[in-house]
Design a protein around this motif. Sequence first.
Motif: not given
Lengths: 155, 150
Positions: A64-71, A110-114
Amino acid sequence: MNHQHQQLITLIQDGLPLVPRPYLAIAEQLGTTETEVISSIQSLLHSGLMKRLGIVVRHRQLGYRANAMVVWDIPDHQVTQLGQQFKQFDFVTLCYRRKRHLPQWPYNLFCMIHSQEQDTVLQKLQTMIEVCQLQQIPHQVLFSKRCFKQCGARY
Amino acid sequence: MDSLDSLDRLIINHLQGGFPICERPYLEVAKYLHISEAVLIERLAQLLDKGLLSRFGLLYHAERLGGALTLAAMSVPETEFDQVTAIVNAFPEVAHNYARDHELNMWFVLATEQPERVPEVIQEIEAQTGLTVYNMPKQTEYYVGLRLEV
């Protein structure tokens, strides 16, 4: 939480012993019985002091290389409702309301999408925007570039 | 990635959902997965050795144990990035630290045993780096389901 619980937590925070009867192994170290250890863990879970027993993966090492914090900058009166709505997306792994720092940082949800790839993260984000009608809500996607430390909280 | 076989994946996906509390917990999981207890224990040991699992055990709520957690961010000039990383990571209270692509380019989680330690650590980091630390404590938790299918 009593002293015995504290000792138990200290002992197993680094992991359960990898032996057929792990709770017996812990009991021997604490000078108590297997039954006592099992019931203490159950009471820690029931009281909510402990979340669960199980594993936590190192997501980057597992691909899971793309770990995005979406704000998101969501009006205060809507934030609870949207926070609840975000739960429906199984790719959202964490969702918190956090303090804004105006004017530099207007974002409060804030949410995280992996995901394996950045493109997939962006597609998932697009789904969220359409389903929850967030076209008018300012947001930013902060991809992680490097991870320097992931060791979990310790007590 | 390549080193994970289908059994590793099965074990990881299953144990992210929990681990039994009974006399022979490995045996119970092993039966469910149609493998032997010894194989399960050996695979878990390998996954931990390879660093694919960060934890196997009891997961707790820091705040409910009397501790505190917060997320903090800094805007670090590229030329000072490595130096600031070393300063920040030297604090045992720093649990995670990620570089992210934003003006606020360093994001870390602080986990402290005492709540009053959070502002102290932030002040110490600011003093040692000369940079502002933005503290973004959680106000409401809507969802925590960190569980990834592999």
